[in-house]
Design an enzyme around this catalytic site. Sequence first.
Site, PDB file in Angstrom:
ATOM      1  CG  HIS A 121       3.763  19.264  28.484  1.00 17.19           C
ATOM      2  ND1 HIS A 121       4.491  20.185  28.788  1.00 17.19           N
ATOM      3  CD2 HIS A 121       3.659  19.085  27.274  1.00 17.19           C
ATOM      4  CE1 HIS A 121       4.431  20.978  27.676  1.00 17.19           C
ATOM      5  NE2 HIS A 121       4.059  20.338  26.902  1.00 17.19           N
ATOM      6  CB  ILE A 232      -1.249  33.318  37.028  1.00 15.61           C
ATOM      7  CG1 ILE A 232      -2.700  32.663  36.758  1.00 15.61           C
ATOM      8  CG2 ILE A 232      -0.650  32.283  37.597  1.00 15.61           C
ATOM      9  CD1 ILE A 232      -3.714  33.501  35.773  1.00 15.61           C
TER      10      ILE A 232
END
Length: 238
Positions: A121, A232
């Site tokens: 992106h 994460i």
Amino acid sequence: MMTDIEKFVDMVKNSDNIVFFGGAGVSTESGIPDFRSTDGLYNQHYKYPPETILSHSFFMDNTEEFYRFYRDKMLALDAQPNMAHIKLAELEKAGKLKAIVTQNIDGLHQMAGSRKVFELHGSVHRNICTRCGRTYSAEWILGTEGVPHCEDCGGLIKPDVVLYGESLEEACILGSVKAIAESDVLIVGGTSLVVYPAAGLVRYFQGSKLVIVNLEPTPQDAYADLVCACDIAAAFDF
Ligand code: ZN
């Protein structure tokens, strides 16, 4: 019995052909809001919803308002890499991690030292003159007011960020597909795997272990060899 995190660490330690595919959850620990989480950008008060402001047509029609939001919400330049970014950079240096494919635009992987990063992106650290192609830093944009124009040619500057209504860069997709297709262990982290086309990249994986690390369930959990329901950054804290 090994815990899921222990299994995760074991897979990382036993592979030298890892690719990491990450989303917004990778940077939440660094203080960058996840667009779609409960305390993310979508729940912050602004005149228009972020998905409207961050669209190609809004950029073209309301450029000044776009930049007000962009400077205010998107340029979190004091954010620092967290354990996920740091560990991934270490794994690349050790020859175990072959590439990172990210949906994030914050540049934190590069700040941590990662080199092979596919930014699906784009990045807020590149802001490009639409007329002559000169690139400006995020810091430079922060120092401007209103609609930023090129110092050389006066052209409109546009962030090198894929806005809603725009296509992903083809070379970046192809590189990501190749990296994922050639990997043996694919770690998918901090992404809800609902944003296409990015989420569709996982189906190119044909290696031995697909690992999904995300706080919330994802639509592709059923295909994973291991699912860790955790942050994460916490998973990489080893
Ligand atoms: Zn220019």
